[in-house]
Write an enzyme that holds these catalytic residues in place. Structure first.
Site, PDB file in Angstrom:
ATOM      1  N   GLU A  42       0.805  -1.220   0.000  1.00  0.00           N
ATOM      2  CA  GLU A  42       0.000   0.000   0.000  1.00  0.00           C
ATOM      3  C   GLU A  42       0.841   1.274   0.000  1.00  0.00           C
ATOM      4  O   GLU A  42       0.302   2.367  -0.240  1.00  0.00           O
ATOM      5  CB  GLU A  42      -0.948  -0.011   1.202  1.00  0.00           C
ATOM      6  CG  GLU A  42      -2.063  -1.050   1.050  1.00  0.00           C
ATOM      7  CD  GLU A  42      -2.967  -1.142   2.266  1.00  0.00           C
ATOM      8  OE1 GLU A  42      -2.609  -0.576   3.320  1.00  0.00           O
ATOM      9  OE2 GLU A  42      -4.025  -1.782   2.156  1.00  0.00           O
ATOM     10  N   GLU A  66       6.973 -21.885   8.002  1.00  0.00           N
ATOM     11  CA  GLU A  66       7.453 -21.037   9.094  1.00  0.00           C
ATOM     12  C   GLU A  66       8.495 -21.724   9.969  1.00  0.00           C
ATOM     13  O   GLU A  66       9.131 -21.082  10.798  1.00  0.00           O
ATOM     14  CB  GLU A  66       6.285 -20.598   9.971  1.00  0.00           C
ATOM     15  CG  GLU A  66       5.651 -21.692  10.805  1.00  0.00           C
ATOM     16  CD  GLU A  66       4.601 -21.133  11.754  1.00  0.00           C
ATOM     17  OE1 GLU A  66       4.706 -21.434  12.950  1.00  0.00           O
ATOM     18  OE2 GLU A  66       3.701 -20.394  11.298  1.00  0.00           O
TER      19      GLU A  66
END
Length: 270
Positions: free
Chosen positions: A81, A112
């Site tokens: 953004e 992960e």
């Protein structure tokens, strides 16, 4: 100090399946109300890290977010953004998620847990000591993130983190840790909820404050935003009309000629 994983503690609520929709929503909302207060307790930590980021970016560095699962996705969202909002390069703020691009939409099993891939993913971007890396992990125990931060430290790269447990392994290895302790989740262990909200709030604060300090805002307006859709073009026209005291048609012509709000203001001649 003892490490207690509060993000995994049992919910204050039980028998959720017996609650009405209204009861569920009300209880979730009551828990969510506590998150901004928890963030407020960490403002000094956020400020210290943000100052480091501003200094590095002023000198040609970049900001990296690295995380897994929800935490990784939130970093990718915030990074993605920045260009449309502030007109910066897509290479200035970069979000990296364990498992790669596919993990933004689908869980990648055991991604992960890797203790090597995080650093490899950073190296793919030619990471250097000009940059800053923020590890994001609600638990503060994600191996992918911790190992990447440790390698950054070894290579004289400034590191920070956003974790939601106090004294976590991630905070311990980060130079500038941010710890927002939101407590147990409405659904036990579902850290996409309060912990995720806290991480999103902190990311908003870091990127927004950084861009303001880098001069990407004028007054309170996004003068460098990309005019990538009709809504943003209309917002830009309105900004110009107010700032320069001109009509809509003149504002439209300026935007067409100069491409964005800042350049239009800079080059405007009465």
């Amino acid at each position: 100090m003892t490490f207690i994983k509060t993000t995994e503690q049992d919910s204050k609520y039980n028998h959720l399946e017996k609650m009405s929709v209204s009861e569920l929503l009300s209880n979730i909302n009551n828990e969510d109300k506590t998150v901004p207060l928890a963030v407020g307790e960490s403002l000094q930590q956020i400020a210290v890290l943000t100052e480091q980021i501003v200094e590095k970016l002023k000198n040609g560095g970049r900001l990296f977010y690295i995380g897994a699962g929800t935490s990784g996705r939130l970093g990718v969202v915030d990074a993605s953004e920045c260009p449309p909002t502030f007109g910066v390069s897509y290479e200035l703020v970069i979000g990296i998620i364990a498992g790669g691009e596919i993990a933004i939409r689908k869980a990648v099993e055991f991604a992960e847990d890797s203790k090597t891939q995080g650093w490899l993913d950073l190296q793919a971007h030619q990471i250097s000591d000009k940059d800053v890396v923020i590890g994001i992990a609600a638990s503060g125990t994600t191996p992918y993130v911790i190992s990447a931060i440790e390698k950054c430290n070894e290579n004289n790269i400034i590191t920070g983190c956003i974790a939601c447990n106090k004294n976590s392994p991630l905070a311990t290895v980060s130079q500038f840790p941010i710890e927002v302790v939101v407590g147990s989740e409405f659904i036990t262990g579902s850290s996409r909820m309060k912990a995720g909200t806290a991480q999103k709030l902190v990311l908003n604060m870091i990127s927004t404050a950084t861009m303001v300090r880098l001069g990407k805002v004028k007054g309170n307006k996004m003068v460098d935003m990309q005019l990538s859709n009709k809504k943003l073009v209309e917002r830009g026209q309105k900004m110009l009309a107010i700032e320069l005291n001109i009509n809509q048609n003149e504002a439209t012509q300026l935007l067409k000629k100069y491409g964005n709000v800042r350049n239009s203001i800079k080059n405007y001649k009465k």
